[in-house]
Design an enzyme around this catalytic site. Structure first.
Site, PDB file in Angstrom:
ATOM      1  N   ARG A 193     -18.505  28.786  18.132  1.00 32.75           N
ATOM      2  CA  ARG A 193     -19.314  29.914  17.568  1.00 32.75           C
ATOM      3  C   ARG A 193     -20.670  29.254  16.958  1.00 32.75           C
ATOM      4  NH1 ARG A 193     -18.294  35.469  16.310  1.00 32.75           N
ATOM      5  NH2 ARG A 193     -16.548  35.743  17.386  1.00 32.75           N
ATOM      6  N   TYR A 232      -8.318  28.338  24.962  1.00 34.31           N
ATOM      7  CA  TYR A 232      -9.295  28.045  25.816  1.00 34.31           C
ATOM      8  C   TYR A 232      -9.904  26.717  25.126  1.00 34.31           C
ATOM      9  CZ  TYR A 232     -12.281  31.416  23.255  1.00 34.31           C
ATOM     10  OH  TYR A 232     -13.042  31.995  22.321  1.00 34.31           O
ATOM     11  N   ASP A 264     -22.629  45.084  16.620  1.00 30.84           N
ATOM     12  CA  ASP A 264     -21.421  45.673  16.180  1.00 30.84           C
ATOM     13  C   ASP A 264     -21.786  46.738  15.196  1.00 30.84           C
ATOM     14  OD1 ASP A 264     -19.756  43.790  17.300  1.00 30.84           O
ATOM     15  OD2 ASP A 264     -19.160  42.945  15.551  1.00 30.84           O
TER      16      ASP A 264
END
Ligand SMILES: Cc1cc2nc3c(=O)[nH]c(=O)nc-3n(C[C@H](O)[C@H](O)[C@H](O)COP(=O)(O)OP(=O)(O)OC[C@H]3O[C@@H](n4cnc5c(N)ncnc54)[C@H](O)[C@@H]3O)c2cc1C
Length: 405
Positions: free
Chosen positions: A109, A218, A295
């Site tokens: 991120r 992952y 969001d």
């Protein structure tokens, strides 16, 4: 001073806010981004980016930078939590790129955030202000006055609420009920690949599906790091008991999981966990010169891995609409809202559906195996065409949509 001389103010420098600032900056808009945190720094875990995000990165002229930081998994797998049987297989390497013209990647991120932040810093018309929590606004029809918690005020031609799931802008607009806790808890881990025992590293996005709980993993940073997320429905939360979502409950729930899953679980950080909150997407995103994105408008469950991707799409399309209707932000916002809603709502709804599919039990778990297990890789790829195909940007300049569209 004309209305258009005032900047567009964006509340929130998350993924959606920064993507919007970059998109508007490229079109020459004056933009002020107000971020509540003293430093623009995302939480340090992995995130998946579907081909649809890369169509947007091309538009934002940052695809190369994001690709450099991305890792390319070979496949997306769903496995049975107890037996390890593969339930579904989605090809993610070359076949994904061939079909959709863009790759599927996983990324840290912070790396995505850095790419967006640097791209905004390159735009001379974008100003980033930290330590500025948007608290209120007044829209008098000609402009919007945005005020922060420490008493500063900004006169703007328009305000964009990109301030996340607990959005102050949305609250002020009063257009959606507050998010609700779903009674699920998430634990995360990000470790050096070298810390993983032999046989646990795989270059795939893998979801181990159990009744009411799942574990996903992952690699990121070119296989240097390994990202793990464990999620479960807290039965203590449902019974209103103490210790809901605690590490003890995590261990209880995963006690009978496949041995490989229990090994991954040893690497999640037990000191921090997240309550999984869900909200109905806001029925109305815009009011006059104020609108919402990401969001703040439609926080969705992470099951489709699309929350961030959709917030980036929102930002790019919003900039397109503002560019077409330069002197009329209310019109641009209503066009943006009508145009984006069906797609964002579909992603929201499909995330819920996938959430149920991941956590299916009994007969539903058998049905899941029958439905997904019989698909070829190509069929799995095609099922995502609505989401991953390249968009047609000429639609932004088409005739305004009718009010009933
Ligand atoms: C466990 C987990 C895994 C996920 N995995 C994926 C994935 O793989 N792929 C994907 O696409 N999505 C994923 N998501 C979803 C994704 O993280 C969010 O959808 C995305 O971050 C939303 O971006 P945003 O900019 O709308 O909001 P946010 O990222 O929440 O940013 C909001 C920003 O606004 C700031 N802010 C808040 N209030 C104010 C205020 N009043 N004034 C000023 N600033 C304010 C905040 O500090 C923050 O910087 C995942 C989410 C979770 C929880």
């Amino acid at each position: 001073m004309k209305d258009t001389d005032h900047p567009v103010v964006i509340a929130g420098a998350g993924i959606g806010g920064l993507a919007t600032a970059r998109a508007l900056g490229l079109k020459g808009f004056n933009v002020v981004v107000l971020e509540q945190a003293d430093e623009i720094k995302p939480i340090g875990y992995g995130i998946q980016l579907g081909p649809n995000a890369y169509h947007m990165f091309e538009r934002l002229r940052i695809a190369e930078q994001v690709l450099k930081a991305g890792t390319f998994p070979d496949a997306g797998l769903m496995r049975d939590m107890f037996t390890g049987e593969t339930i579904s297989h989605l090809p993610m390497g070359a076949p994904m790129r061939q079909r959709y013209g863009q790759p599927y990647t996983v990324i840290h991120r912070a790396d995505l955030h850095d790419a967006l932040l640097h791209s905004c810093e390159e735009c001379s018309t974008v100003t980033l202000v930290t330590g500025a929590r948007v608290e209120n606004y007044e829209d008098d029809g000609q402009h919007v006055v945005v005020t922060t918690a420490d008493g500063r005020s900004y006169q703007a031609q328009a305000l964009i609420g990109a301030d996340g799931v607990w959005s102050a802008v949305r609250n002020r607009m009063g257009c959606a009920p507050a998010p609700q806790s779903l009674g699920f808890t998430a634990y995360r881990g990000l470790i050096e690949r070298t810390a993983l025992p032999d046989g646990l590293f795989e270059n795939v996005v893998c979801l181990w599906a159990g009744p009411g709980f799942h574990l996903m993993h992952y690699p990121v940073r070119g296989h240097e790091l390994f990202n793990i997320v464990a999620v479960f429905r807290s039965s203590r939360f449902a019974r209103n008991e103490e210790g809901a979502g605690s590490p003890a409950e995590l261990k209880e729930i995963f006690a009978n999981a496949h041995p490989q899953v229990r090994k991954y679980l040893e690497f999640v950080n037990l000191e921090q966990h997240w309550d999984v909150a869900v909200m109905e997407p806001a029925q109305r995103w815009s009011q006059g010169r104020v609108t919402l994105l990401g969001d703040a408008a439609h926080a969705m469950l992470q099951a489709l891995a699309q929350g961030a991707c959709q917030s980036i799409e929102d930002g790019v399309w919003l900039a397109e609409m503002l560019d077409v209707h330069r002197n009329a932000p209310p019109l641009a916002f209503s066009q943006y809202e009508r145009f984006r809603k069906p797609r964002a709502f579909r992603a929201h709804f499909q995330s819920r559906l996938y959430w149920e599919i991941y956590h299916a039990q009994g007969g539903y778990a058998e049905l899941r195996r029958d439905m997904l297990g019989g698909r070829t890789g190509q069929q799995a790829l095609e099922s995502l065409a609505w989401l991953y195909e390249a968009p047609d940007f000429s639609q932004a300049s088409e005739r305004p949509l009718a009010a009933s569209a």
